[in-house]
Design an enzyme around this catalytic site. Structure first.
Site, PDB file in Angstrom:
ATOM      1  N   ASP A   1      15.146 -12.786  25.145  1.00 48.70           N
ATOM      2  CA  ASP A   1      16.134 -11.700  25.221  1.00 48.70           C
ATOM      3  C   ASP A   1      16.183 -11.140  26.647  1.00 48.70           C
ATOM      4  O   ASP A   1      17.001 -10.273  26.955  1.00 48.70           O
ATOM      5  CB  ASP A   1      15.869 -10.611  24.175  1.00 48.70           C
ATOM      6  CG  ASP A   1      14.518  -9.943  24.343  1.00 48.70           C
ATOM      7  OD1 ASP A   1      13.747 -10.341  25.243  1.00 48.70           O
ATOM      8  OD2 ASP A   1      14.230  -9.018  23.552  1.00 48.70           O
ATOM      9  N   SER A   2      15.351 -11.710  27.552  1.00 49.32           N
ATOM     10  CA  SER A   2      15.506 -11.423  28.981  1.00 49.32           C
ATOM     11  C   SER A   2      16.870 -11.901  29.456  1.00 49.32           C
ATOM     12  O   SER A   2      17.284 -11.585  30.572  1.00 49.32           O
ATOM     13  CB  SER A   2      14.390 -12.100  29.786  1.00 49.32           C
ATOM     14  OG  SER A   2      14.288 -13.467  29.447  1.00 49.32           O
TER      15      SER A   2
ATOM     16  N   ASP B   1      14.491 -15.940  20.659  1.00 47.45           N
ATOM     17  CA  ASP B   1      13.940 -14.582  20.561  1.00 47.45           C
ATOM     18  C   ASP B   1      14.736 -13.765  19.551  1.00 47.45           C
ATOM     19  O   ASP B   1      15.972 -13.840  19.519  1.00 47.45           O
ATOM     20  CB  ASP B   1      14.114 -13.910  21.937  1.00 47.45           C
ATOM     21  CG  ASP B   1      12.851 -13.207  22.404  1.00 47.45           C
ATOM     22  OD1 ASP B   1      11.904 -13.095  21.619  1.00 47.45           O
ATOM     23  OD2 ASP B   1      12.836 -12.781  23.575  1.00 47.45           O
TER      24      ASP B   1
ATOM     25  N   LYS C   1      10.687 -16.009  18.181  1.00 47.74           N
ATOM     26  CA  LYS C   1       9.677 -15.097  18.737  1.00 47.74           C
ATOM     27  C   LYS C   1      10.080 -13.673  18.387  1.00 47.74           C
ATOM     28  O   LYS C   1      11.280 -13.352  18.349  1.00 47.74           O
ATOM     29  CB  LYS C   1       9.587 -15.249  20.265  1.00 47.74           C
ATOM     30  CG  LYS C   1       8.563 -14.298  20.900  1.00 47.74           C
ATOM     31  CD  LYS C   1       8.316 -14.597  22.373  1.00 47.74           C
ATOM     32  CE  LYS C   1       9.337 -13.990  23.298  1.00 47.74           C
ATOM     33  NZ  LYS C   1       9.467 -12.516  23.240  1.00 47.74           N
TER      34      LYS C   1
ATOM     35  N   GLU D   1       8.553  -9.353  18.866  1.00 52.73           N
ATOM     36  CA  GLU D   1       7.582  -8.477  19.534  1.00 52.73           C
ATOM     37  C   GLU D   1       6.800  -7.652  18.521  1.00 52.73           C
ATOM     38  O   GLU D   1       7.325  -7.287  17.466  1.00 52.73           O
ATOM     39  CB  GLU D   1       8.322  -7.532  20.508  1.00 52.73           C
ATOM     40  CG  GLU D   1       8.961  -8.286  21.662  1.00 52.73           C
ATOM     41  CD  GLU D   1       9.611  -7.360  22.700  1.00 52.73           C
ATOM     42  OE1 GLU D   1       9.533  -6.116  22.538  1.00 52.73           O
ATOM     43  OE2 GLU D   1      10.198  -7.891  23.652  1.00 52.73           O
TER      44      GLU D   1
ATOM     45  N   GLU E   1       1.790 -10.171  27.424  1.00 61.70           N
ATOM     46  CA  GLU E   1       2.542  -9.753  28.615  1.00 61.70           C
ATOM     47  C   GLU E   1       1.879  -8.551  29.279  1.00 61.70           C
ATOM     48  O   GLU E   1       1.585  -7.547  28.623  1.00 61.70           O
ATOM     49  CB  GLU E   1       3.997  -9.411  28.235  1.00 61.70           C
ATOM     50  CG  GLU E   1       4.809  -8.987  29.466  1.00 61.70           C
ATOM     51  CD  GLU E   1       6.315  -9.062  29.295  1.00 61.70           C
ATOM     52  OE1 GLU E   1       6.789  -9.519  28.230  1.00 61.70           O
ATOM     53  OE2 GLU E   1       7.019  -8.638  30.237  1.00 61.70           O
TER      54      GLU E   1
HETATM   55  O1  KIV Z   1      12.530 -12.517  26.840  1.00 57.33           O
HETATM   56  C1  KIV Z   1      11.687 -13.094  27.534  1.00 57.33           C
HETATM   57  O2  KIV Z   1      12.005 -13.766  28.524  1.00 57.33           O
HETATM   58  C2  KIV Z   1      10.295 -12.969  27.151  1.00 57.33           C
HETATM   59  C3  KIV Z   1       9.286 -13.565  28.073  1.00 57.33           C
HETATM   60  C4  KIV Z   1       9.080 -12.656  29.206  1.00 57.33           C
HETATM   61  C5  KIV Z   1       8.025 -13.869  27.377  1.00 57.33           C
HETATM   62  O3  KIV Z   1       9.998 -12.395  26.166  1.00 57.33           O
END
Ligand code: KIV
Length: 286
Positions: free
Chosen positions: A65-66, A104, A134, A136, A203
């Site tokens: 989600d970056s 994510d 993924k 959090e 992280e």
């Molecule tokens: O969204 C992302 O890029 C991440 C990484 C920094 C692990 O969660």
């Protein structure tokens, strides 16, 4: 063809540098931990970039989600939607043949509870074709992880600094400093492992603590700003390749200067057009 220098070649089964051309699975990730092998992971947000990383042999690509900050122009990861995640995850899957693609779950897509998490994770698996998701959170997300895993969806957990909580943190501070915070991180790591996660991102935590977590888990840890002792290391691709505008976090190492190179190319093209040097005879049809 994946190019790996002979010095880096480990074993035929190695996640990076191995000879298998089939898609990487969560079983391969577990086997790498047993062999004590370190492995790289990068983010990707489109098919073209994903195909470059796939052909370079990167075994795991995260549609993070970056994408909010790095690809879509938002100020943080918070605004990213499920529609955006599904669209870009599908593109990354289409651009790859070997990498395990992890999608994510964006902010607001799993916090309501396990059923919401399952609905949205299922969408990423069915619509986009990702091999894992993924999310959090440690103890606080354990029930979500449990239901996804029971339902056949591999989950990568993410603890330490969880960027979706940026408004609660008031920034991006290092996590796990001090005895109480370190104990909480260890509990979070244990909770996601017990819930069935196949790996966990750590992280922005002190290197010594990340090493302790890595030793104490049987699932692999993937570090970002978490020192050298994690099983895997992940970077946001735009940071890794020098594409990011402005400052990058201290833990980043940039391996190229893509932003500068791309800007130079754009200026050279513009000057050729303005000066009449492009298109030349060899670019024209008669
Ligand atoms: O969204 C992302 O890029 C991440 C990484 C920094 C692990 O969660």
């Amino acid at each position: 063809m994946t190019h790996v220098s002979p010095a880096r070649k480990q074993s035929e089964k190695a996640l990076y540098g191995g000879t298998s051309s089939r898609r990487v699975t969560v079983r391969d990730i577990a086997a790498a931990k047993e062999r004590g092998e370190k492995w790289p992971m990068l983010t990707a947000y489109d098919a073209m970039t994903a195909s470059v990383f796939d052909q370079a042999g990167i075994p795991v690509l995260l549609v993070g989600d970056s994408m909010g900050n790095c690809h879509l122009g938002y100020e943080s990861t918070v605004p990213v939607t499920m529609d955006e995640m599904a669209l870009l995850s599908a593109a990354v899957v289409r651009g790859t043949r070997r990498a395990l693609v992890v999608g994510d779950l964006p902010f607001g897509s799993y916090q309501e509870g396990p059923v919401q998490a399952l609905r949205n994770a299922t969408r990423l698996v069915k619509e986009a074709g990702v091999g894992a998701v993924k999310l959090e959170g440690g103890e606080r997300s354990a029930h979500q992880i449990e239901l996804l895993v029971q339902s056949g969806i591999p989950v990568m957990a993410h603890i330490g600094l969880t960027p979706q909580s940026v408004n609660a943190y008031g920034g991006y501070p290092v996590q796990g400093r001090g005895e109480e915070a370190a104990q909480q991180l260890l509990r979070d790591a244990k909770a996601v492992q017990d819930a069935g996660a196949f790996a966990v991102v750590l992280e922005l935590v002190p290197a010594e603590l990340a090493a302790e977590v890595t030793r104490s888990l049987h699932i692999p840890t993937v570090g970002i700003g978490a020192g050298p002792d994690c099983d895997g290391q992940v970077l946001v691709w735009t940071d890794m390749a020098g594409m990011t505008d402005g400052r990058v976090p201290r833990f980043v190492k940039s391996y190229a200067r893509l932003r500068e190179g791309l800007g130079d190319a754009a200026r050279a093209f513009a000057e050729d057009v303005v000066g009449g040097a492009y298109p030349a005879e060899e670019h024209s049809f008669h």
